[in-house]
Design an enzyme around this catalytic site. Sequence first.
Site, PDB file in Angstrom:
ATOM      1  N   LYS A   1      -8.917 -12.349   5.928  1.00 52.85           N
ATOM      2  CA  LYS A   1      -8.615 -11.258   7.077  1.00 52.85           C
ATOM      3  C   LYS A   1      -8.204 -10.019   6.210  1.00 52.85           C
ATOM      4  O   LYS A   1      -8.650  -9.033   6.207  1.00 52.85           O
ATOM      5  CB  LYS A   1      -7.570 -11.453   8.151  1.00 52.85           C
ATOM      6  CG  LYS A   1      -7.279 -10.228   8.838  1.00 52.85           C
ATOM      7  CD  LYS A   1      -6.229 -10.621   9.873  1.00 52.85           C
ATOM      8  CE  LYS A   1      -4.727 -10.742   9.359  1.00 52.85           C
ATOM      9  NZ  LYS A   1      -4.144  -9.734   9.243  1.00 52.85           N
ATOM     10  N   ASN A   2      -7.254 -10.260   5.414  1.00 49.07           N
ATOM     11  CA  ASN A   2      -6.382  -8.816   4.686  1.00 49.07           C
ATOM     12  C   ASN A   2      -7.290  -8.328   3.352  1.00 49.07           C
ATOM     13  O   ASN A   2      -7.069  -7.340   2.898  1.00 49.07           O
ATOM     14  CB  ASN A   2      -5.105  -9.299   4.343  1.00 49.07           C
ATOM     15  CG  ASN A   2      -4.131  -9.305   5.641  1.00 49.07           C
ATOM     16  OD1 ASN A   2      -4.672  -8.925   6.799  1.00 49.07           O
ATOM     17  ND2 ASN A   2      -3.037  -9.808   5.298  1.00 49.07           N
TER      18      ASN A   2
ATOM     19  N   ASP B   1       3.803 -13.841   4.421  1.00 54.12           N
ATOM     20  CA  ASP B   1       3.192 -14.276   5.466  1.00 54.12           C
ATOM     21  C   ASP B   1       3.014 -15.856   5.510  1.00 54.12           C
ATOM     22  O   ASP B   1       2.327 -16.370   6.461  1.00 54.12           O
ATOM     23  CB  ASP B   1       1.464 -13.763   4.820  1.00 54.12           C
ATOM     24  CG  ASP B   1       1.551 -12.341   5.352  1.00 54.12           C
ATOM     25  OD1 ASP B   1       2.409 -11.636   6.028  1.00 54.12           O
ATOM     26  OD2 ASP B   1       0.481 -11.734   5.070  1.00 54.12           O
TER      27      ASP B   1
ATOM     28  N   ARG C   1       7.657  -0.669   9.291  1.00 49.84           N
ATOM     29  CA  ARG C   1       6.509  -0.675   8.896  1.00 49.84           C
ATOM     30  C   ARG C   1       6.051   0.896   8.519  1.00 49.84           C
ATOM     31  O   ARG C   1       5.054   1.147   9.019  1.00 49.84           O
ATOM     32  CB  ARG C   1       5.438  -1.346   9.212  1.00 49.84           C
ATOM     33  CG  ARG C   1       5.909  -3.001   9.177  1.00 49.84           C
ATOM     34  CD  ARG C   1       4.780  -3.766   9.777  1.00 49.84           C
ATOM     35  NE  ARG C   1       3.778  -4.094   8.869  1.00 49.84           N
ATOM     36  CZ  ARG C   1       2.764  -4.924   9.153  1.00 49.84           C
ATOM     37  NH1 ARG C   1       2.702  -5.361  10.155  1.00 49.84           N
ATOM     38  NH2 ARG C   1       1.716  -5.025   8.202  1.00 49.84           N
TER      39      ARG C   1
ATOM     40  N   CYS D   1       6.181  -2.419  14.601  1.00 47.96           N
ATOM     41  CA  CYS D   1       5.520  -3.750  15.158  1.00 47.96           C
ATOM     42  C   CYS D   1       6.560  -4.982  15.121  1.00 47.96           C
ATOM     43  O   CYS D   1       7.942  -4.590  14.868  1.00 47.96           O
ATOM     44  CB  CYS D   1       4.628  -4.039  14.433  1.00 47.96           C
ATOM     45  SG  CYS D   1       4.590  -4.780  12.832  1.00 47.96           S
TER      46      CYS D   1
ATOM     47  N   ARG E   1      -5.643 -13.323  15.881  1.00 50.14           N
ATOM     48  CA  ARG E   1      -5.892 -12.163  14.915  1.00 50.14           C
ATOM     49  C   ARG E   1      -6.228 -12.612  13.584  1.00 50.14           C
ATOM     50  O   ARG E   1      -6.728 -11.662  12.827  1.00 50.14           O
ATOM     51  CB  ARG E   1      -4.777 -11.294  15.131  1.00 50.14           C
ATOM     52  CG  ARG E   1      -4.592 -10.456  16.474  1.00 50.14           C
ATOM     53  CD  ARG E   1      -3.697  -9.233  16.477  1.00 50.14           C
ATOM     54  NE  ARG E   1      -3.535  -8.599  15.208  1.00 50.14           N
ATOM     55  CZ  ARG E   1      -2.614  -8.519  14.357  1.00 50.14           C
ATOM     56  NH1 ARG E   1      -1.422  -8.797  14.793  1.00 50.14           N
ATOM     57  NH2 ARG E   1      -2.807  -8.104  13.222  1.00 50.14           N
TER      58      ARG E   1
HETATM   59  N1  EPU Z   1       6.617   0.336   3.357  1.00 50.09           N
HETATM   60  C1  EPU Z   1       7.514   1.415   3.352  1.00 50.09           C
HETATM   61  N2  EPU Z   1       6.331   2.447   2.945  1.00 50.09           N
HETATM   62  C2  EPU Z   1       5.267   2.449   3.042  1.00 50.09           C
HETATM   63  C3  EPU Z   1       4.550   1.059   3.135  1.00 50.09           C
HETATM   64  C4  EPU Z   1       5.332  -0.004   3.189  1.00 50.09           C
HETATM   65  O1  EPU Z   1       8.788   1.409   3.352  1.00 50.09           O
HETATM   66  O2  EPU Z   1       4.415   3.406   3.318  1.00 50.09           O
HETATM   67  C5  EPU Z   1       7.362  -1.199   3.158  1.00 50.09           C
HETATM   68  C6  EPU Z   1       7.234  -1.916   4.326  1.00 50.09           C
HETATM   69  O3  EPU Z   1       7.792  -1.477   5.606  1.00 50.09           O
HETATM   70  C7  EPU Z   1       7.426  -3.424   4.094  1.00 50.09           C
HETATM   71  C8  EPU Z   1       7.047  -3.271   2.603  1.00 50.09           C
HETATM   72  O4  EPU Z   1       7.097  -2.128   2.504  1.00 50.09           O
HETATM   73  O5  EPU Z   1       8.873  -3.265   4.066  1.00 50.09           O
HETATM   74  C9  EPU Z   1       5.773  -4.015   2.308  1.00 50.09           C
HETATM   75  O6  EPU Z   1       4.865  -3.483   3.348  1.00 50.09           O
HETATM   76  P1  EPU Z   1       3.292  -3.516   2.897  1.00 50.09           P
HETATM   77  O7  EPU Z   1       2.896  -2.022   3.015  1.00 50.09           O
HETATM   78  O8  EPU Z   1       3.144  -4.424   1.659  1.00 50.09           O
HETATM   79  O9  EPU Z   1       2.675  -4.168   4.132  1.00 50.09           O
HETATM   80  P2  EPU Z   1       1.265  -3.873   4.624  1.00 50.09           P
HETATM   81  O10 EPU Z   1       0.330  -3.426   3.788  1.00 50.09           O
HETATM   82  O11 EPU Z   1       1.427  -2.886   5.919  1.00 50.09           O
HETATM   83  C10 EPU Z   1       0.038  -6.233   4.247  1.00 50.09           C
HETATM   84  C11 EPU Z   1      -0.626  -7.240   5.090  1.00 50.09           C
HETATM   85  C12 EPU Z   1       0.646  -8.016   5.994  1.00 50.09           C
HETATM   86  C13 EPU Z   1       1.475  -8.649   4.927  1.00 50.09           C
HETATM   87  C14 EPU Z   1       2.137  -7.537   4.076  1.00 50.09           C
HETATM   88  C15 EPU Z   1       2.884  -8.025   2.872  1.00 50.09           C
HETATM   89  C16 EPU Z   1      -2.563  -6.432   5.548  1.00 50.09           C
HETATM   90  C17 EPU Z   1      -3.574  -5.812   6.512  1.00 50.09           C
HETATM   91  N3  EPU Z   1      -1.599  -6.569   6.018  1.00 50.09           N
HETATM   92  O12 EPU Z   1       0.897  -5.272   5.253  1.00 50.09           O
HETATM   93  O13 EPU Z   1       0.036  -8.964   6.771  1.00 50.09           O
HETATM   94  O14 EPU Z   1       2.667  -9.287   5.379  1.00 50.09           O
HETATM   95  O15 EPU Z   1       0.788  -6.596   3.390  1.00 50.09           O
HETATM   96  O16 EPU Z   1       2.471  -8.851   2.137  1.00 50.09           O
HETATM   97  O17 EPU Z   1      -3.114  -6.539   4.254  1.00 50.09           O
HETATM   98  C18 EPU Z   1      -0.356 -10.860   8.255  1.00 50.09           C
HETATM   99  O18 EPU Z   1      -1.410 -10.861   7.951  1.00 50.09           O
HETATM  100  O19 EPU Z   1       0.169 -11.493   9.002  1.00 50.09           O
HETATM  101  C19 EPU Z   1       0.511  -9.615   7.737  1.00 50.09           C
HETATM  102  C20 EPU Z   1       1.324  -8.782   8.393  1.00 50.09           C
END
Ligand code: EPU
Length: 421
Positions: free
Chosen positions: A22-23, A308, A123, A118, A400
């Site tokens: 998915k990701n 995850d 996030r 969320c 999802r």
């Molecule tokens: N963060 C910030 N600022 C930003 C971006 C991230 O503070 O601009 C923080 C987040 O709040 C978090 C950390 O950095 O504490 C890491 O977040 P990241 O941005 O890596 O998460 P994401 O890109 O929103 C993806 C996956 C998630 C997975 C995370 C961590 C996708 C679509 N989603 O989310 O997947 O948990 O990376 O590996 O790729 C899931 O599939 O269940 C899921 C939540």
Amino acid sequence: MDKIVIDGGVPLRGTVAASGAKNAALPTLAAALLAEGEHVVRNVPNLADVRTMGRLLGSMECAFERDPEGHVARIRVPRAITPEAPYELVKTMRAAVVVLGPLVARWGKARVSLPGGCAIGARPIDQHLKGLAALGAKITLEHGYVDVEVPGGHLKGSVFTFDMQTVTGTENVMMAATLAEGRTVLRNCAREPEVLDLAVALNRMGARIAGAGTDELRIDGVTSLRPLDHDVIPDRIEAGTFLVAGALPGNDVTVMGCAADHLEALIEKLRAVGATVTAVDGGVRVVGDGRPRPTDVRTQPHPGFPTDMQAQMMVLLALADGSSVVTETVFENRYMHVQELQRLGADITVDGKTAIVRGVPALSGAPVMASDLRASAALVLAGLAAQGTTEVQRVYHLDRGYERIEAKLAPLGARIKRVKT
Ligand code: EPU
């Protein structure tokens, strides 16, 4: 609303195949926006989030269709689109924010709803925006939307260091940089296999990205890209969820299409709890040898233990012969499954980032409520291990990220069914 009903305590034996990730699929589908023409993406999982991405692309005048099984996506991207992602779609799927980088890169402007918090944490997307600003984008936040304008219409290569490793943040800025003028160097990038897979897809479109899979990306901008033709990698988190099922006492599960090198941190922990893990041709076999041993788990960006998989791993630890400490360092509120696991008899205490899991000899089935995607998967695993009947409600969270999980688990011997209510 559907629920999943499980009669637990039955041994699981056999083989199950992982779907596409998915990701990795979601950002790859968004990457289609970088080039006009007919794109094809294969090994796409048939999931609610992919349908949402299809609706989002459709709302921007792209044609999105899939084969009857839902595993091959075809996207036709016209020359002109409305570069806007509305709140109605972004609120149902945060990952929709990955259209931002491609829109800004190709149209020099974008209007994308802020995703908001969320269930698992606040996030923010500040790193996505800082990275785009470093490439010359002017960003304003108004009425719940991010408005981006690029003076002159073209981003300019630059050097940018992320404050923390962010998966979709790295993906957004990397996609934006593919069409920027000159060289971009991105530091402290996320190294998740999904980021690497996206870079592979982008390079096949004609992008010039070096260093993918490391924390430093060097991207030489090109003037245009050709349409996508890409096979998405297997879903390491879905595969990992089935591996945990195999590690539950008395089980013996082989997960096919599963890339063991994407799952090293999990496999190490499965061995630490006493499961036997072996590589087989095209997959990984896990045998749960009796009651798990306790072990401590700390979530970290890749290649550390994936956040995850934290909820699913906790199910194994809940049944361990002793106490384990789980530390969640990636998200601030990712213990929503704990209260539900307690309803099944687990003994877990949460204090901030840390959960103390005192293993119990057995869990007992109960009605439980899913709060987010991976919490739902943990509840399904707990229901498989528990004696008696477990009903997992709010299955839309599960749908999802897991393609018909009940249809994949039933052939292993699980007594699991979906009930429409
Ligand atoms: N963060 C910030 N600022 C930003 C971006 C991230 O503070 O601009 C923080 C987040 O709040 C978090 C950390 O950095 O504490 C890491 O977040 P990241 O941005 O890596 O998460 P994401 O890109 O929103 C993806 C996956 C998630 C997975 C995370 C961590 C996708 C679509 N989603 O989310 O997947 O948990 O990376 O590996 O790729 C899931 O599939 O269940 C899921 C939540």
